[in-house]
Scaffold this active site. Structure first.
Site, mmCIF file in Angstrom:
data_model
loop_
_atom_site.group_PDB
_atom_site.id
_atom_site.type_symbol
_atom_site.label_atom_id
_atom_site.label_comp_id
_atom_site.label_asym_id
_atom_site.label_seq_id
_atom_site.Cartn_x
_atom_site.Cartn_y
_atom_site.Cartn_z
ATOM 1 N N LYS A 42 0.664 -1.335 0.237
ATOM 2 C CA LYS A 42 -0.038 -0.269 0.153
ATOM 3 C C LYS A 42 0.856 1.221 0.035
ATOM 4 C CE LYS A 42 -3.979 -1.763 2.545
ATOM 5 N NZ LYS A 42 -4.925 -1.846 3.706
ATOM 6 N N ALA A 51 -1.307 1.022 6.561
ATOM 7 C CA ALA A 51 -1.525 0.073 7.512
ATOM 8 C C ALA A 51 -2.509 -0.862 7.012
ATOM 9 C CB ALA A 51 -1.993 0.850 8.840
ATOM 10 N N ASP A 52 -2.200 -1.992 7.422
ATOM 11 C CA ASP A 52 -3.201 -3.301 7.156
ATOM 12 C C ASP A 52 -3.577 -3.945 8.458
ATOM 13 O OD1 ASP A 52 -4.521 -4.371 4.884
ATOM 14 O OD2 ASP A 52 -3.822 -6.182 5.997
ATOM 15 N N THR A 53 -4.989 -4.137 8.574
ATOM 16 C CA THR A 53 -5.058 -5.069 9.824
ATOM 17 C C THR A 53 -5.725 -6.483 9.429
ATOM 18 O OG1 THR A 53 -5.680 -3.080 11.237
ATOM 19 C CG2 THR A 53 -6.729 -5.084 11.910
ATOM 20 N N ALA A 83 -0.198 -4.082 10.813
ATOM 21 C CA ALA A 83 1.136 -3.549 10.220
ATOM 22 C C ALA A 83 1.121 -2.055 9.749
ATOM 23 C CB ALA A 83 1.569 -4.493 9.013
#
Length: 202
Positions: A52, A75-77, A112
């Site tokens: 991203k 960010a990524d969840t 992250a």
């Protein structure tokens, strides 16, 4: 006021950064979020955050003809339960499936964060453990009908109605929301970008 670029359309991440005192400029860029065969949760969310970031950075450079002057955060969840990575539900039926899977059990929430600033890129994964109470089919149905589970990793929002299902949390509330405050500010400081409050020094 300190400025940040946020490579995400998430209103929750925007809210967190704004509450910290940053001026946030949205710069969302879409990527393929498919889980690779055999990919485990931590490498997956870290790869997503990094991809991203690269996509948003490329978009910015193509649009402006230069690198951003301020940090770019992505960010990524994901939610991990019973050996399965749960992303955002693609339908109400899948949201019901996710919530049945989480009912009455402990699951893991990983977020992250990836930050690019002045030619340097840093990424980190933050891990949390959440315990859900047993959910009745009526509770699940009513919650899904509310619309809140859609566009949420694991099909729930810890800061919303979904919070009534949570018995305990081990970790970071903001991390479960989608952007861990401590880790994010620490990474910004490590890259040489000071937080809004000058009192927040190492």
């Amino acid at each position: 006021m300190n400025t940040l670029y946020l490579g995400s359309g998430s209103p929750r991440r925007m809210e967190i950064l704004t509450q910290l005192g940053y001026r946030v400029v949205k710069l969302p860029a879409g990527i393929d979020e498919t889980v690779k065969a055999g990919e485990t949760p931590a490498p997956y969310v870290q790869r997503m955050a990094e991809e991203k970031n690269q996509a948003a950075l490329t978009l910015f450079c193509e649009t402006n003809g230069a690198m951003p002057d301020f940090p770019l955060i992505t960010a990524d969840t994901c939610v991990f339960s019973d050996g399965i990575i749960l992303g955002k539900p693609r339908s109400q039926a899948e949201a019901i499936e996710f919530l049945n899977r989480l009912s009455g059990k402990q699951h893991t929430v990983l977020t992250a964060v990836c930050i690019h600033y002045r030619g340097k890129t840093s990424s980190r994964v933050q891990t949390n453990r959440v315990v859900f109470k047993p959910l009745s089919s009526e509770e699940i149905s009513a919650y899904v009908q509310s619309g809140e589970p859609m566009e949420k990793a694991g099909a729930y929002a810890v800061q919303g109605i979904g919070g009534i299902f949570i018995q305990s949390i081990e970790g970071s509330f903001s991390g479960i929301m989608g952007l861990p405050v401590y880790e994010t500010v620490s990474m910004l400081q490590d890259l040489g970008y000071r937080p809004p409050l000058s009192a927040l020094k190492p």
